[in-house]
Scaffold this motif. Sequence first.
Motif: not given
Lengths: 498, 89
Positions: B64, B66-68, B70-71, B74-75, B77-78, B81, B87-88
Amino acid sequence: MGGFRLLDLAKFFLPLLPECETSDEKISVDEKIMFTLGAGVIFLLGQLPVYGLVSQASFLLHDPISPFRSILASEKGTLFELGLLPAFTAAFVWQLAAGFKLINVNLNLRGDRELYQTGQKLTSFLLAIVYAFGLIASGYYDDVLSGYNALEDGIPYGKYFLVFLQVVSWSFITTLIIEVFDKGFAFGGGALSLLAIQIATNIIRETLGLDTFNLPNSDVQEPVGALAVILRKIFSLDLTSLPGAIKSAFVRTNLPNLVQLFVSILSVLIVMGLQNFRIELPIRSTKVRGMANVFPIKLLYTGALPIIFAYTVLANVQLLGYYSIHLLQNFAPFLATILGSYTVDPSSNDLVLTSGVLSYLVPPTGLINTILTPIRSIIFSTAVILLSTWFGYNWSFISGSSPKDIAKQFKDQGISMPGKRDVSITHELGRIIPVAAVLGAFMLAVVVLAAEFLGGGGRGAGIVAGVSAALSVLEEFMVDLQQNGGVSQLASAFTGGR
Amino acid sequence: MVFQAPGGLRSAAKRKNTADKKAQQANATPASTRAAGAGGSSSTMLKLFTDEAQGLRVDPLVVLILAVGFIFSVIILHVLAKLTGKFIS
């Protein structure tokens, strides 16, 4: 022994694949509730848009499998791009193959079971990689990569890789979350619980979702929720445009509409009704005198699985067809046209099959569409009904709940049926279970098809599957709660300590 | 002289048949992990991973987290950006 077994291929990957531990001690109901909620919430975070796409990419993507998304818990343009498709496909392929003895595996042996399980996981991972690669190779993301101009730039390998990495990693993580469920840390089988969670949140979002979106090819902003469109007009006292808003709430095709909502509610009610049909066989304990009880055999003996199976097969066919069409277009355009040809639906930006073999295997989009394309409707219904009844019949024999298995359970637990010998219990159950399984699968398929024909837009199937899956999970939850003597601090907190 | 089973040939054939059937039943491998008594998919529930394998063992909490993680990556990165407006890659 000797000879080559497909199963042995999994051996190489056994040390590499992450593996969720099973717990040494018994997990309490409270812990299970916490894990279910926690894992469910984390799973839902996957609705995050993929990084590297333009904003509102989900409206710009040309989606080839939109009618199948709901039942696969997948959403375009998000980390859920593949949803539960790899997990479902892997599970069905392996479990049917083992049931039909197509693979050489002796599930009595622990080592074989380990390899069998690793095989399922590996298949799920590989399918995720193949599908994500196929989507990218077919140019699915080309229109929505941010900062990419197809005319000037070359092939954007870096951006492709970034999208690929996100979609595939999330699919891996989903598989691991499913494993957390399956290992007994949370309620239900992982795939079905997650499907139920996803569909439940989607119903709320599609009814009351307040986030507004720019409709494709227009400058109007509308909320996602079908009911929210009307409510927003009422609360802003903008009564002159209310009739227009009500009409739009019923007929819009790019966002969820009220027709889909009503169809969904109706199918929920029907499934709940069907769930109550059962035959109760009288049983009696051979050990304790006077212990008489009933053993219920439900009409929906195989639950939601036949529908999920039928849609998983069709979604796989559609997705592979989409890749093949793109692949064939350059070499053999004629073959590609036979397979199918797509046009973009201007209101939803989805890809719609207009002709070809594949176009007969998509659900019609509404009542008018159903009547105007009768051959397509008939072929699609036949395919769904055949697939689900075939699966229902066979699953009742190979899922470990076959008449023979249940008769064996009865014998182990000292249960007998009054007036029947041990040998004839199998026979007695065999008269009822396969019939219930086939009939249940058939009726569920009819409900799903009715929902599709009335314009459920794929949501009917998703909701029917979601509700039956949720009921199966609930059943397991109740059994667990009772086996623990109803001791749950969380439950007592909710009921006021009663 | 052929060996004659008591009760005649027909009875011998029958006996062989039952013996075969019994042997087949004894040797039959279970069709699913649940039939083998090891949990797994039931009639209404699809379960994929119910056995403990000798893999890379991880705790469920680690999965769990790990999942958080990863999320969140991604957040982030958003957000990056959005901040740079570019955009990188």
